[in-house]
Design a protein around this motif. Structure first.
Motif, mmCIF file in Angstrom:
data_model
loop_
_atom_site.group_PDB
_atom_site.id
_atom_site.type_symbol
_atom_site.label_atom_id
_atom_site.label_comp_id
_atom_site.label_asym_id
_atom_site.label_seq_id
_atom_site.Cartn_x
_atom_site.Cartn_y
_atom_site.Cartn_z
ATOM 1 N N ALA A 97 0.836 -1.201 0.000
ATOM 2 C CA ALA A 97 0.000 0.000 0.000
ATOM 3 C C ALA A 97 0.872 1.253 0.000
ATOM 4 O O ALA A 97 0.616 2.210 -0.750
ATOM 5 N N TYR A 98 1.923 1.237 0.819
ATOM 6 C CA TYR A 98 2.846 2.375 0.859
ATOM 7 C C TYR A 98 3.506 2.558 -0.498
ATOM 8 O O TYR A 98 3.544 3.654 -1.043
ATOM 9 N N ALA A 99 3.998 1.438 -1.054
ATOM 10 C CA ALA A 99 4.677 1.507 -2.349
ATOM 11 C C ALA A 99 3.726 2.047 -3.410
ATOM 12 O O ALA A 99 4.109 2.876 -4.241
ATOM 13 N N GLY A 100 2.465 1.587 -3.366
ATOM 14 C CA GLY A 100 1.495 2.035 -4.364
ATOM 15 C C GLY A 100 1.349 3.545 -4.383
ATOM 16 O O GLY A 100 1.464 4.185 -5.433
ATOM 17 N N ILE A 101 1.136 4.139 -3.202
ATOM 18 C CA ILE A 101 0.952 5.587 -3.140
ATOM 19 C C ILE A 101 2.229 6.309 -3.549
ATOM 20 O O ILE A 101 2.214 7.266 -4.328
ATOM 21 N N LEU A 102 3.374 5.839 -3.002
ATOM 22 C CA LEU A 102 4.646 6.498 -3.297
ATOM 23 C C LEU A 102 4.924 6.487 -4.800
ATOM 24 O O LEU A 102 5.290 7.508 -5.389
ATOM 25 N N LEU A 103 4.713 5.327 -5.434
ATOM 26 C CA LEU A 103 5.008 5.220 -6.862
ATOM 27 C C LEU A 103 4.016 6.047 -7.687
ATOM 28 O O LEU A 103 4.404 6.672 -8.678
ATOM 29 N N ILE A 121 -1.021 14.539 -2.861
ATOM 30 C CA ILE A 121 -1.566 13.673 -1.805
ATOM 31 C C ILE A 121 -2.907 14.209 -1.324
ATOM 32 O O ILE A 121 -3.850 13.447 -1.078
ATOM 33 N N GLY A 122 -3.037 15.542 -1.202
ATOM 34 C CA GLY A 122 -4.317 16.137 -0.814
ATOM 35 C C GLY A 122 -5.418 15.735 -1.777
ATOM 36 O O GLY A 122 -6.506 15.328 -1.370
ATOM 37 N N LEU A 123 -5.126 15.813 -3.063
ATOM 38 C CA LEU A 123 -6.132 15.457 -4.063
ATOM 39 C C LEU A 123 -6.433 13.956 -4.039
ATOM 40 O O LEU A 123 -7.580 13.541 -4.199
ATOM 41 N N LEU A 124 -5.383 13.132 -3.793
ATOM 42 C CA LEU A 124 -5.607 11.684 -3.680
ATOM 43 C C LEU A 124 -6.551 11.379 -2.525
ATOM 44 O O LEU A 124 -7.468 10.563 -2.647
ATOM 45 N N ILE A 125 -6.309 12.061 -1.383
ATOM 46 C CA ILE A 125 -7.165 11.845 -0.218
ATOM 47 C C ILE A 125 -8.598 12.237 -0.555
ATOM 48 O O ILE A 125 -9.561 11.557 -0.201
ATOM 49 N N TRP A 126 -8.742 13.331 -1.287
ATOM 50 C CA TRP A 126 -10.055 13.786 -1.704
ATOM 51 C C TRP A 126 -10.731 12.718 -2.563
ATOM 52 O O TRP A 126 -11.891 12.352 -2.348
#
Lengths: 202, 223
Positions: free
Chosen positions: B136-142, B187-192
């Protein structure tokens, strides 16, 4: 003297740990809902940075650095790979000692700052400052100035952010963006402000 | 709960970055281009699997009062191995990542999983949990790194994707993407996006169990 002032100002603004190097973000986002708590956290960070960076500097220079143990006849020994484990141990121990000392001598201060101290052991801004100090090979006085600078810079960033977040309660944010999402966007805008300082020479 | 759930739950519902807000520093700081992000994701993955496995195996022996410092020591040992390996086999990437490999020690995901999961579960379950969270971490980071590199320099893994105006193409690179603030925006937009998607999913008749979106629940306790 101007060289030390230069290190402090540089660490505070140009290389602000929170907004330019993006360190300590978990605590930054979690403990910035109110200005009063942010100020408490900020002071705790300044104190911890001011102690841990110079102490780690002494340990690194006199024990871990390549050739530091030459006086003991071990002039080819390079223990610098142990810096991670040493620094995190020193930070954890110092934070614990600081907490005990505060509870004993300044109970009032302990009540306001005490809750933030354990958080700071795993705050990457604290460990990051020590690692960056090694990377830039500051001497002892330089590391004192650097510790002060990064602490002040981080505190400044978190207090500014908390002040904006308090005001934001009255603004009309889209549903999905409320809370965490808008917090990131605001931090981004703040970081933009700090990025504008890049290139200034003190 | 079966192993598949340990693997899949962290990917979206309990995503360490967008939902629980853990381990942000490195996700933001090394996401400027994809290659260092790949190495960083792999490093975090290895450290996470090792520390979860080690803590889980030792959970009966670790004295409760000093467990935190012991967990940190285990994690730091794994990080030293990763750091030395990178220095030996990928010195240029190690330069780019600089202090951020060391900062895996204070990555809250690693300590968080050791403390919240591995202390209470068997080795196999802990490894499954570590794999899920690491992925999950790798997914977001990549994802963040791919967006930043494509829009910021028109390349992906240094291969040209969008021909930039500087090299005679049509794409004027968005230099903002190369600076730190853009990571916050993405990241803000991803969270949205995730919150909006969950909001929609929650209103469908299939998932009425959850009344409050998890990002609101975790927000109060994250740290």
């Amino acid at each position: 003297m101007s060289e030390l002032a230069n290190i402090v100002l540089r660490a505070m603004f140009l290389e602000n740990l929170a907004l330019v190097f993006l360190l300590g973000m978990c605590t930054y986002i979690a403990v910035s809902k109110r200005v009063a708590t942010a100020i408490g956290l900020g002071i705790a960070v300044i104190v911890v940075q001011l102690i841990t960076v110079p102490v780690n500097n002494l340990i690194y220079q006199h024990i871990l650095a390549p050739g530091a143990l030459a006086w003991a006849g071990l002039d080819t020994l390079d223990l610098s790979y142990l810096k991670f484990v040493t620094f995190i141990g020193v930070i954890a121990a110092l934070v614990q000692m600081l907490e005990v000392a505060m509870a004993r001598f300044t109970p009032v201060l302990h009540q306001t700052l005490g809750i933030y101290l354990p958080l700071l052991t795993v705050n990457c801004a604290i460990l990051g400052a020590s690692l960056l100090m090694v990377q830039r090979s500051y001497d002892f006085t330089g590391s004192l100035a650097y510790g002060l600078g990064v602490g002040l810079g981080w505190a400044l960033a978190v207090v500014l952010f908390a002040a904006i977040r308090e005001r934001m309660r009255y603004s009309d944010v889209p549903v999905g963006l409320q809370g965490l999402g808008i917090a990131f966007i605001v931090t981004g805008l703040l970081a933009f402000g700090f990025a504008g300082l890049t290139g200034i020479e003190f | 709960m079966n192993y598949r759930q340990y693997l899949t739950r962290p990917l979206l519902d309990e995503n360490p970055i967008t939902v629980q807000v853990l381990g942000l520093c490195s996700a933001l700081a090394v996401s400027r281009s994809l290659r260092p992000a790949l190495i960083m994701a792999a490093s975090v993955f290895c450290v996470l699997v090792f520390s979860n496995l080690a803590v889980s195996l030792l959970r009966g022996v670790l004295p409760r009062s000093i467990r935190l410092i012991l967990e940190v020591t285990i994690i730091a040992s794994a990080v030293i191995v990763v750091d030395e390996t990178l220095k030996a086999y990928a010195p240029d990437i190690s330069q780019v990542l600089s202090v951020f490999v060391g900062l895996i020690i204070t990555n809250c995901i690693v300590l968080g999983r050791a403390e919240a999961f591995a202390m209470r579960h068997g080795p196999l379950e802990s490894v499954a949990d570590a794999v899920g969270n690491g992925a999950a971490y790798a997914g977001i980071l990549l994802l963040v790194a791919a967006i930043r590199e494509t829009l910021g320099s028109g390349t992906l893994l240094e291969l040209p994707i969008l021909p930039t105006t500087a090299s005679g193409g049509w794409y004027p690179p968005n230099e903002m993407m190369l600076y730190a603030p853009s990571a916050f925006f993405i990241i803000g937009l991803l969270i949205w996006g995730v919150a909006a998607w969950r909001h929609k999913a929650n209103r469908s008749p299939h998932s009425e169990l959850e009344t409050q979106p998890a990002h609101l629940k975790y927000q109060e306790t994250a740290g």
